[in-house]
Design an enzyme around this catalytic site. Structure first.
Site, PDB file in Angstrom:
ATOM      1  N   HIS A 242       9.884   3.193   3.049  1.00 26.42           N
ATOM      2  CA  HIS A 242       9.834   2.403   4.188  1.00 26.42           C
ATOM      3  C   HIS A 242      10.010   2.615   5.366  1.00 26.42           C
ATOM      4  O   HIS A 242       9.446   3.085   6.760  1.00 26.42           O
ATOM      5  CB  HIS A 242       9.766   0.849   3.929  1.00 26.42           C
ATOM      6  CG  HIS A 242       9.692  -0.025   4.721  1.00 26.42           C
ATOM      7  ND1 HIS A 242       8.161  -0.916   4.715  1.00 26.42           N
ATOM      8  CD2 HIS A 242      10.198  -0.482   6.136  1.00 26.42           C
ATOM      9  CE1 HIS A 242       8.677  -1.223   5.311  1.00 26.42           C
ATOM     10  NE2 HIS A 242       9.543  -1.802   6.401  1.00 26.42           N
ATOM     11  N   GLU A 243      11.568   3.032   5.636  1.00 26.60           N
ATOM     12  CA  GLU A 243      11.631   2.856   6.824  1.00 26.60           C
ATOM     13  C   GLU A 243      11.060   3.886   7.860  1.00 26.60           C
ATOM     14  O   GLU A 243      11.067   3.951   8.759  1.00 26.60           O
ATOM     15  CB  GLU A 243      13.686   3.091   7.113  1.00 26.60           C
ATOM     16  CG  GLU A 243      14.005   1.553   6.899  1.00 26.60           C
ATOM     17  CD  GLU A 243      13.804   0.795   7.502  1.00 26.60           C
ATOM     18  OE1 GLU A 243      13.453  -1.386   6.753  1.00 26.60           O
ATOM     19  OE2 GLU A 243      13.072   0.520   8.573  1.00 26.60           O
TER      20      GLU A 243
ATOM     21  N   HIS B 168       8.453   3.596   9.903  1.00 26.25           N
ATOM     22  CA  HIS B 168       8.064   3.885  11.200  1.00 26.25           C
ATOM     23  C   HIS B 168       9.187   4.225  11.771  1.00 26.25           C
ATOM     24  O   HIS B 168       8.044   4.091  13.405  1.00 26.25           O
ATOM     25  CB  HIS B 168       9.511   2.120  11.217  1.00 26.25           C
ATOM     26  CG  HIS B 168       9.385   0.727  10.754  1.00 26.25           C
ATOM     27  ND1 HIS B 168       7.824   0.520  10.601  1.00 26.25           N
ATOM     28  CD2 HIS B 168       9.811  -0.447   9.778  1.00 26.25           C
ATOM     29  CE1 HIS B 168       8.025  -1.055  10.041  1.00 26.25           C
ATOM     30  NE2 HIS B 168       9.349  -0.658   9.365  1.00 26.25           N
TER      31      HIS B 168
ATOM     32  N   HIS C  29       5.516   5.878  13.359  1.00 26.09           N
ATOM     33  CA  HIS C  29       4.635   5.278  13.742  1.00 26.09           C
ATOM     34  C   HIS C  29       5.033   5.370  15.101  1.00 26.09           C
ATOM     35  O   HIS C  29       4.466   5.241  16.334  1.00 26.09           O
ATOM     36  CB  HIS C  29       4.753   3.568  13.516  1.00 26.09           C
ATOM     37  CG  HIS C  29       4.111   3.366  13.363  1.00 26.09           C
ATOM     38  ND1 HIS C  29       3.650   2.041  13.505  1.00 26.09           N
ATOM     39  CD2 HIS C  29       2.274   3.214  14.555  1.00 26.09           C
ATOM     40  CE1 HIS C  29       2.248   1.218  14.086  1.00 26.09           C
ATOM     41  NE2 HIS C  29       2.406   1.992  13.927  1.00 26.09           N
TER      42      HIS C  29
ATOM     43  N   GLU D 262       5.004  -4.530  10.004  1.00 25.19           N
ATOM     44  CA  GLU D 262       5.718  -3.572   8.926  1.00 25.19           C
ATOM     45  C   GLU D 262       4.292  -3.153   7.970  1.00 25.19           C
ATOM     46  O   GLU D 262       4.778  -2.220   7.487  1.00 25.19           O
ATOM     47  CB  GLU D 262       5.960  -4.198   8.240  1.00 25.19           C
ATOM     48  CG  GLU D 262       7.261  -5.184   8.332  1.00 25.19           C
ATOM     49  CD  GLU D 262       8.340  -4.406   8.722  1.00 25.19           C
ATOM     50  OE1 GLU D 262       7.867  -3.933   7.921  1.00 25.19           O
ATOM     51  OE2 GLU D 262       8.957  -4.703   9.484  1.00 25.19           O
TER      52      GLU D 262
ATOM     53  N   TYR E 103       5.701 -10.159   6.783  1.00 26.34           N
ATOM     54  CA  TYR E 103       6.263  -8.541   6.191  1.00 26.34           C
ATOM     55  C   TYR E 103       5.500  -8.988   4.977  1.00 26.34           C
ATOM     56  O   TYR E 103       4.275  -8.102   3.505  1.00 26.34           O
ATOM     57  CB  TYR E 103       8.052  -8.933   5.228  1.00 26.34           C
ATOM     58  CG  TYR E 103       8.499  -8.563   5.824  1.00 26.34           C
ATOM     59  CD1 TYR E 103       8.939  -7.467   5.656  1.00 26.34           C
ATOM     60  CD2 TYR E 103       9.024  -9.183   6.826  1.00 26.34           C
ATOM     61  CE1 TYR E 103       9.689  -6.622   6.707  1.00 26.34           C
ATOM     62  CE2 TYR E 103      10.578  -8.638   7.536  1.00 26.34           C
ATOM     63  CZ  TYR E 103      10.264  -7.488   7.071  1.00 26.34           C
ATOM     64  OH  TYR E 103      11.875  -7.091   7.728  1.00 26.34           O
TER      65      TYR E 103
END
Length: 714
Positions: A511-512, A515, A518, A540, A650
């Protein structure tokens, strides 16, 4: 989570701010394509550090001193203040994009690029004096940020540009002017001077409290001590990770790499209760007061600006638009989830009754908060035959990283290169360059800081450190590349075995890193719109969509191997793991609803007794009472700043993430062509267009919630 502390250009909590340093100071210096940087310290020491091409700062933050940070902060504020004064002095009749917009473009880029070296040390540097100096620097920068956003002279000149028409400008330039004007109004620049003075005072105070709230969490170093028998049920390998204190007891922290395994595996209820009590008392004495003062200040600000509540103010500039829309969304989800959650609680209670009988313990007929994770883990083992203690042996961190890198590289058509001997803030930190696989163009860099240590940021987040942007014409300078840092807290390797991850930690890592991509894949012209600067209730979604990969067989095979035998995860285990994804979905998502509802509740009133309100809402929504004499919101970092009145995001963004996955990637998780579409239509664009418009173009239709509800077992 995307870490966001400050913003510039008429607004807070939209972008991670980077603040500038004068080139005559030691912590950072502008680069022009060089691959090494010599930095002259104020003490006249000369340090030679390896600085990769395109990185505009020296990230060996261990070389910074409190005195240098203070001097560099003052120099930054003076330098940028002069630029702002020059822009504000342009006669109104001469105001145009060339002499107003372009200088503000450059100021925004410089502010974000050159100064994150001042803000970042508080989250990652070992020296407490340096961390404290970084916090003080951030306070000064926040104060300057507020004053910058309150410049009515600049606001007036932007209005002149808008009135004369924006037709001759590029799309990002038009959006830049429009966003600045919107932010100006959100700071009250269209209101009386008396109101503006009150807004400025309250904004400055809000910033100070938010910084202190976050600093308290970073500095917390709570430890508990147990005998080995108090930790019955934990695997011996995990117990060996706990340091032994002087009295022979084992030292256990409340950081996630200790807290979650104990809450899931420890058979001793008293130990689990002690752990969750300590976790939910974290910073309680200090941060409760800070949070409740923040609630009062935010409410006052909202009313000054013409909004009934802080929630109404924040949501007016988000995808949701209104507090009523968020309330209806959360209530609808709560109604749909309630029967599922009630059935799951009954299952947990049956398991507790059965175990109490087996162990000869008294059964009290209740599931307490310290029971929840323990019996949820038991559900996965008994119903789905998933043993997470054994499963983690298949997830050595290095294998997970290499597999994750292969997946992202293949999916997004990018290439990662690990740098040798880069300037970093700690020996645990590694740095990678990212290039386009086809064109070989440099896209940016990322740092990985994956293990816990005293004083470090205690959760998992990505910190934007340098935005990509194209220098305003007529300069011939090259595009500035993006740089970001990912901070997590996974257990370190030992002499006997490598660092092993729980499957949930693999999901967090994936998940991180979404980012990270992104930020790094962003190809915007202006720093304001780079990467994760999208609406908070969309930010998110791109990373949440990528969480699906850690439940799919092909990606899991790339990220796993038994750390001793090298064997892959058996297909039978993979199938059971995939089937367990919806295990406890009602309970897990009801907790998210409870947190989001609490966030909306405290920001929809003038003041709040956070402990009592949280206890009331938590039990009403989840069915589980809170632990007596605790106040979890005091350690809920999202509320301190960045996600205030926006935690619902979220769940809200998960609607979009699941729709994107089901529509485009289901059955094609390693499809390069679909991955390119995702990179070019979602990641590259940052905030250059509205999130809904991006979604419609990517999906080929308006988004819907069918896949989201299906993912929850509804």
């Amino acid at each position: 989570m995307v870490f966001s502390k400050l913003v510039i250009s008429y607004g807070r909590h939209v972008l991670q701010i980077s603040t500038a340093l004068s080139s005559r100071h030691s912590c950072i210096k502008q680069l022009h394509g060089s691959s090494f940087l010599k930095i002259q310290c104020t003490s006249q020491r000369l340090i030679s550090m390896a600085i990769p091409k395109g990185v505009c700062g020296n990230w060996d933050l261990s070389k910074c001193t409190p005195a240098q940070i203070e001097a560099d902060t003052d120099a930054l504020i003076a330098e940028l203040g002069h630029i702002v004064d020059s822009v504000g002095a342009v006669p109104l009749e001469r105001a145009c994009y060339e002499n107003i917009g372009k200088p503000l473009e450059k100021l925004h880029c410089d502010f974000k690029t050159r100064g994150s070296v001042l803000d970042m040390p508080q989250h990652c540097v070992a020296d407490k004096a340096v961390r404290d100096a970084s916090c003080k620097a951030e306070e000064k920068m926040e104060e300057f940020d507020v004053s910058l956003n309150m410049r009515s002279d600049i606001f007036e000149r932007l209005l002149v540009i808008q009135k004369r028409g924006l037709e001759g400008l590029g799309a990002e330039q038009r959006r830049f002017v429009e966003k600045l004007i919107i932010k100006g109004k959100r700071y009250g620049l269209h209101l009386s001077e008396d109101v503006q003075a009150q807004v400025k005072k309250l904004k400055t105070k809000e910033s100070e409290l938010s910084i202190k709230f976050s600093s308290n969490l970073n500095e917390d170093d709570t430890k508990l001590y147990f005998n080995k028998e108090d930790l019955a049920g934990l695997h011996d390998d995990l117990i060996k990770e706990f340091p032994v204190g002087e009295d022979g007891k084992l030292e256990v922290t409340i950081k996630y790499n200790h807290l979650f395994p104990v809450m899931k595996k420890c058979k001793v209820p008293a130990t689990r209760k002690a752990m969750i009590t300590a976790a939910n008392q974290k910073c309680m004495s200090n941060n409760t007061l800070l949070l409740e003062e923040l609630i009062r200040i935010r409410h006052q600000l909202a009313q000054l600006l013409g909004y009934p509540t802080h929630a109404a103010f924040m949501l007016s500039d988000r995808m949701a638009k209104t507090a009523e829309a968020v309330r209806d969304f959360l209530l609808d989800l709560q109604t749909k989830l309630r029967p599922l959650a009630q059935e799951e609680r009954r299952v947990l209670l049956d398991l507790k009754k059965e175990e109490c009988g087996e162990l000869g313990l008294e059964f009290d007929g209740k599931i307490e908060l310290w029971d929840v994770r323990y019996y949820m883990d038991m559900v996965e083992r008994k119903k789905y035959a998933v043993d997470h203690t054994l499963l983690r042996e298949y997830f050595p961190l290095e294998r997970v990283l290499s597999g994750m890198f292969e997946i992202y590289q293949r999916l997004l058509s990018v290439t990662f290169n690990k740098l040798e001997g880069p300037a970093v803030w700690h020996q645990d930190v590694s740095m990678y360059g990212v290039t386009d696989t086809e064109t070989k163009e440099l896209l940016g860099y990322f740092f990985l800081d994956l293990h816990p240590r005293p004083g470090k940021y205690s959760h998992a987040a990505v910190f934007p450190l340098q935005p990509t942007c194209r220098p305003p014409a007529p300069t011939t300078a090259q595009r500035q590349v993006s740089v970001c840092g990912m901070l997590c807290n996974f257990s370190k390797p030992s002499e006997e075995k490598p660092a092993l991850l729980e499957h949930s930690e693999v999901e967090t890592l994936f998940h991180e890193f979404g980012h990270v991509m992104h930020n790094v894949c962003s190809r915007v012209d202006m720093a304001m719109f780079c990467g994760t600067s999208v609406a908070r209730d969309f930010v998110e979604a791109p990373s949440q969509m990528l969480e699906n990969w850690v439940w799919e067989k092909e990606p899991l095979a790339l990220m796993s191997t038994h750390y001793k035998t090298g064997e892959p995860i058996p297909d039978e285990v993979l199938n059971k793991l995939s089937a367990s994804r919806k295990a406890n979905a009602g309970i897990v998502n009801m907790r998210q609803v409870a947190l989001a509802t609490f966030d909306q509740a405290i920001h929809s009133r003038e003041s709040a007794d956070t402990a009592s309100l949280f206890a009331k809402l938590h039990e009403e929504i989840t069915g589980f009472p809170t632990v007596p004499n605790t106040n979890m919101p005091a350690s809920f970092g999202h509320l301190g700043g960045g996600y205030d009145a926006q935690y619902y995001g979220y769940l809200w963004s998960e609607v979009f993430s699941m729709d994107m996955f089901e529509a485009k990637f289901a059955g094609k998780v390693l499809d390069t062509e679909v991955g390119k579409q995702y990179r070019f239509l979602i990641l590259e664009r940052g905030n250059t267009i509205d999130a809904m418009d991006m979604l419609v173009e990517f999906l080929g239709r308006p988004p819907n919630n069918a896949a989201f509800l299906k993912s929850k077992g509804l």
